[in-house]
Write an enzyme that holds these catalytic residues in place. Structure first.
Site, PDB file in Angstrom:
ATOM      1  CE1 TYR A 129     107.267  44.855 -15.594  1.00 14.91           C
ATOM      2  CE2 TYR A 129     106.763  44.718 -17.926  1.00 14.91           C
ATOM      3  CZ  TYR A 129     107.682  44.846 -16.910  1.00 14.91           C
ATOM      4  OH  TYR A 129     109.022  44.986 -17.199  1.00 14.91           O
ATOM      5  CG  ASP A 174     107.748  45.322 -11.715  1.00 16.24           C
ATOM      6  OD1 ASP A 174     107.965  46.451 -11.213  1.00 16.24           O
ATOM      7  OD2 ASP A 174     108.594  44.717 -12.398  1.00 16.24           O
ATOM      8  CG  HIS A 277     110.879  41.342  -9.472  1.00 16.24           C
ATOM      9  ND1 HIS A 277     110.337  42.595  -9.256  1.00 16.24           N
ATOM     10  CD2 HIS A 277     111.539  41.423 -10.657  1.00 16.24           C
ATOM     11  CE1 HIS A 277     110.657  43.394 -10.267  1.00 16.24           C
ATOM     12  NE2 HIS A 277     111.378  42.699 -11.128  1.00 16.24           N
TER      13      HIS A 277
END
Length: 286
Positions: A129, A174, A277
């Site tokens: 992340y 992500d 998402h």
């Protein structure tokens, strides 16, 4: 025999639990599931993990929770980041944190798991992340670039190991960067916004060109617009498909060659609404 690897920013695991993430788990049961922005204390993560394991057992994928492995790291800044990796495949080794970064804000952003596939290969799956960044806050951009710079060191090590015939690797997560205009609906309007700055996009260029990682979804989809994985909650961005592709799987070349297909499941955003998402699932023949 194929395996499925899913990556999804869950936008808070406790909220996702209330909004139906366990229902999605029972329907799809990916072999490896990388989650970002877990944003929960360990007792809550363990409780929800138990629910997910139950769904896998109900689906007949595993016999009991003992056949399901959780690897996770909590951000030391309360309410921020946090990553988790679930696997119904045998886990050989687990590693926590990005070597070289010790600041609290950089915790809960990088974990690695070595997983044995049904064909007997051991692959490294990384859950990532990356900092979102903010052009109005120089400190946040500094944190993002520091993280990206440090990533390069570890990515080089993973690349070199794979090139020597060692473990192949895939980075899932992500990354908070849309790589090209194909990965964002309104490219021109976002050229000065965090997530689509030329300096950020140059890192992805380096991963693909110099470090020889493969953007697996783009490799499978070809040069088409999107498909996107994130939509702002403002206005009617989702309904009008005004999105960004910021969730990726970057694999070493040999592993990327085994990819057979991908799915970006917009249902959790649109129907169950457990995240802004959409989960990205890629099938690999390993």
């Amino acid at each position: 025999m194929t395996i499925t690897i899913t990556t999804s920013n869950v936008n808070g695991l406790r909220a996702a639990d209330r909004k139906g993430i366990t229902t999605w788990a029972g329907r799809h049961t990916p072999n490896v599931w990388c989650m970002q922005e877990v944003r929960a204390p360990q007792p809550d993560i363990d409780k929800i993990y138990g629910k997910l394991a139950f769904e896998y057992a109900q689906a007949g994928v595993i016999e009991s929770a003992e056949d399901f492995t959780l690897t996770n790291e909590i951000c030391r800044v309360k309410g921020r980041a946090g990553v988790a990796l679930l696997s119904d495949l045998p886990v050989v080794e687990q590693r926590y944190g990005l070597p070289g970064l010790n600041d609290d804000v950089d915790s809960g952003r990088w974990i690695e798991t070595d997983i044995r596939t049904p064909q007997g290969y051991v692959i490294t799956v990384v859950c990532v992340y990356v900092h979102a960044g903010n052009t109005d806050d120089p400190l946040k951009m500094e944190q993002k670039y520091r993280f990206l710079d440090t990533m390069l060191i570890r990515m080089g090590e993973l690349r070199d190991e794979a090139a020597r015939g060692g473990k192949q690797a895939v980075l899932c997560g992500d990354f908070n960067i849309a790589h090209t205009p194909l990965d964002i609906k309104n490219a021109k309007a976002n050229e000065k916004h965090a997530g689509f700055l030329p300096e950020e996009r140059a890192y992805v260029d380096k991963w693909l060109n110099e470090y020889e990682f493969v953007d697996v979804m783009r490799n499978l989809a070809g040069d088409i617009q999107g498909p996107y994985t994130w939509w702002s909650q403002r206005g009617r961005a989702f309904d009008n498909n005004v999105g960004w592709r910021i969730d990726y799987q970057f694999a070493t070349p040999e592993l990327a060659e085994t990819a057979r297909g991908f799915v970006i499941d917009k249902a959790p955003t649109y129907d169950l609404r457990w995240s802004d998402h959409a989960p990205l699932t890629i099938t690999y023949d390993v």
